[in-house]
Design an enzyme around this catalytic site. Structure first.
Site, PDB file in Angstrom:
ATOM      1  N   GLY A  69       0.765  -1.055   0.029  1.00  0.00           N
ATOM      2  CA  GLY A  69       0.023  -0.052  -0.087  1.00  0.00           C
ATOM      3  C   GLY A  69       0.786   1.247   0.010  1.00  0.00           C
ATOM      4  O   GLY A  69       2.157   1.156  -0.122  1.00  0.00           O
ATOM      5  N   SER A  70       0.106   2.390   0.358  1.00  0.00           N
ATOM      6  CA  SER A  70       0.747   3.800   0.228  1.00  0.00           C
ATOM      7  C   SER A  70       1.860   4.018   1.390  1.00  0.00           C
ATOM      8  O   SER A  70       1.758   3.381   2.337  1.00  0.00           O
ATOM      9  CB  SER A  70      -0.562   4.457   0.430  1.00  0.00           C
ATOM     10  N   THR A  71       2.698   4.826   1.047  1.00  0.00           N
ATOM     11  CA  THR A  71       3.606   5.278   1.713  1.00  0.00           C
ATOM     12  C   THR A  71       3.078   5.975   3.025  1.00  0.00           C
ATOM     13  O   THR A  71       3.726   6.232   4.215  1.00  0.00           O
ATOM     14  CB  THR A  71       4.452   6.260   1.098  1.00  0.00           C
ATOM     15  N   VAL A  72       1.702   6.622   2.918  1.00  0.00           N
ATOM     16  CA  VAL A  72       1.210   6.972   4.103  1.00  0.00           C
ATOM     17  C   VAL A  72       1.011   6.095   5.119  1.00  0.00           C
ATOM     18  O   VAL A  72       0.800   6.310   6.552  1.00  0.00           O
ATOM     19  CB  VAL A  72      -0.158   7.728   3.872  1.00  0.00           C
ATOM     20  N   GLY A  73       0.994   4.637   4.972  1.00  0.00           N
ATOM     21  CA  GLY A  73       0.994   3.707   5.851  1.00  0.00           C
ATOM     22  C   GLY A  73       2.067   3.684   6.992  1.00  0.00           C
ATOM     23  O   GLY A  73       1.792   3.405   8.334  1.00  0.00           O
TER      24      GLY A  73
END
Length: 134
Positions: A60-64
């Protein structure tokens, strides 16, 4: 004892929760409760907070990474993370949140550990110890 590679320093002891599926922290885990909210994930509805989390990898996203950090601030993060292969999102989140993390265990974790086993992760030494089998 199972040797592994250090990703994020620290020590933790706790009950292990296992998944064969990669996990996305952004949209997959509620940072307020530590519950897996991805309805397609095998851990859906289960809390990972306060447990030693085994995952094959993240996704998933780097915001994870920031979700993991927020979980640590909220007190809902896993005690430690064991991965088959640490990828940058989970590794960065564990380092920022100061969650002990190791990867590349030298034994078959899914064949060795069972849900609920008491495990110690010594990330500084890259050692996983099984303290009590279920």
């Amino acid at each position: 004892m199972i040797k592994s590679r250090k990703i994020s320093k620290g020590h933790a002891k706790g009950e292990i929760i296992l998944t064969k599926e990669p996990i996305s922290f952004l949209g997959g885990v509620d940072p307020e409760t530590g519950t897996v909210i991805d309805s397609n994930h095998e851990l859906h509805g289960r809390k990972i907070s306060g447990k030693i989390l085994f995952i094959p990898s993240g996704k998933g996203s780097t915001v994870g990474s920031y979700v993991i950090y927020q979980m640590a601030k909220n007190g809902t993060a896993p005690l430690a993370i064991i991965a088959l292969e640490a990828e940058p999102i989970i590794a960065t989140g564990a380092i920022m949140a100061e969650i002990p993390m190791v990867d590349r265990p030298e034994a078959d974790i899914l064949g060795t550990l069972k849900e609920g086993d008491l495990v110690e992760v010594d990330a500084d030494s890259g050692i996983i110890k099984i303290l009590k089998s279920n």
